[in-house]
Design a protein around this motif. Sequence first.
Motif, mmCIF file in Angstrom:
data_model
loop_
_atom_site.group_PDB
_atom_site.id
_atom_site.type_symbol
_atom_site.label_atom_id
_atom_site.label_comp_id
_atom_site.label_asym_id
_atom_site.label_seq_id
_atom_site.Cartn_x
_atom_site.Cartn_y
_atom_site.Cartn_z
ATOM 1 N N GLY A 1 1.338 -0.873 0.073
ATOM 2 C CA GLY A 1 -0.114 -0.271 -0.494
ATOM 3 C C GLY A 1 0.756 1.602 0.016
ATOM 4 O O GLY A 1 2.155 0.790 -0.097
ATOM 5 N N GLY A 2 0.547 2.268 -0.042
ATOM 6 C CA GLY A 2 1.558 3.448 0.259
ATOM 7 C C GLY A 2 0.081 4.591 -1.126
ATOM 8 O O GLY A 2 -0.994 4.383 -0.738
ATOM 9 N N LEU A 3 0.450 5.704 -1.770
ATOM 10 C CA LEU A 3 -0.445 6.790 -1.639
ATOM 11 C C LEU A 3 0.304 6.898 -3.072
ATOM 12 O O LEU A 3 1.581 7.034 -4.317
ATOM 13 C CB LEU A 3 1.002 8.753 -1.431
ATOM 14 N N VAL A 4 -0.391 6.793 -3.870
ATOM 15 C CA VAL A 4 -0.664 7.255 -5.335
ATOM 16 C C VAL A 4 -1.762 8.490 -6.082
ATOM 17 O O VAL A 4 -2.657 8.460 -5.239
ATOM 18 C CB VAL A 4 -0.957 6.539 -5.932
ATOM 19 N N SER B 1 -1.161 3.366 -10.559
ATOM 20 C CA SER B 1 -1.253 1.865 -10.456
ATOM 21 C C SER B 1 -0.647 1.436 -9.001
ATOM 22 O O SER B 1 0.539 2.150 -8.474
ATOM 23 C CB SER B 1 -0.621 0.536 -11.405
ATOM 24 N N LEU B 2 -1.246 0.267 -8.099
ATOM 25 C CA LEU B 2 -0.190 -0.273 -6.944
ATOM 26 C C LEU B 2 -0.329 -1.865 -7.041
ATOM 27 O O LEU B 2 -1.601 -2.290 -7.600
ATOM 28 C CB LEU B 2 -1.137 0.145 -5.758
ATOM 29 N N GLY C 1 -4.503 -5.754 7.169
ATOM 30 C CA GLY C 1 -4.102 -4.559 6.633
ATOM 31 C C GLY C 1 -3.504 -3.639 5.827
ATOM 32 O O GLY C 1 -2.438 -3.388 6.109
ATOM 33 N N THR C 2 -3.471 -3.278 4.673
ATOM 34 C CA THR C 2 -2.422 -2.150 4.311
ATOM 35 C C THR C 2 -2.995 -1.092 3.525
ATOM 36 O O THR C 2 -4.336 -0.634 2.738
ATOM 37 C CB THR C 2 -0.958 -2.655 3.533
ATOM 38 N N GLN C 3 -2.684 0.608 4.062
ATOM 39 C CA GLN C 3 -3.307 1.388 3.625
ATOM 40 C C GLN C 3 -3.011 1.969 1.996
ATOM 41 O O GLN C 3 -1.883 1.907 2.120
ATOM 42 C CB GLN C 3 -2.785 2.703 4.748
ATOM 43 N N VAL C 4 -4.240 1.955 1.439
ATOM 44 C CA VAL C 4 -3.796 2.820 -0.023
ATOM 45 C C VAL C 4 -4.749 4.298 0.015
ATOM 46 O O VAL C 4 -6.196 4.249 0.248
ATOM 47 C CB VAL C 4 -4.588 1.643 -1.052
#
Length: 120
Positions: free
Chosen positions: A9-12, A17-18, A113-116
């Motif tokens: 996850g991350g900031l996009v 795309s991720l 969980g992973t933050q998107v």
Amino acid sequence: QVQLAESGGGLVQAGGSLTLTCATSGVFQYGNAMAWYRQAPGKSRELVATINNRGVKKCDSSVKGRFTISRDNAKESVLLQMSSLTPEDTAVYYCIAEMFSGLNLQSEYWGQGTQVTVSS
């Protein structure tokens, strides 16, 4: 011992795309299914995509054509490839293992969980 760990996850920015990865142990056996759920702030968790032990896939209509779920039995991992992301995709994404006995769901295991976050 069942263990699930999401990452990727991350900031996009919108349109980007991720790829999320769920590393697992103790769940890749005959009869299990894997799924990705997501939960946005103030909302309930919703199903994103599933894949069963035979590789049959199902995606929610909101992500169909943009997200792809897959599994790697050798690595015991599950991937969620996401493209054409929009701010509405912002959520914590969870990996879940569904353990079946025949056609009956016996147990479920959730990752942390992973933050998107998708910016406009």
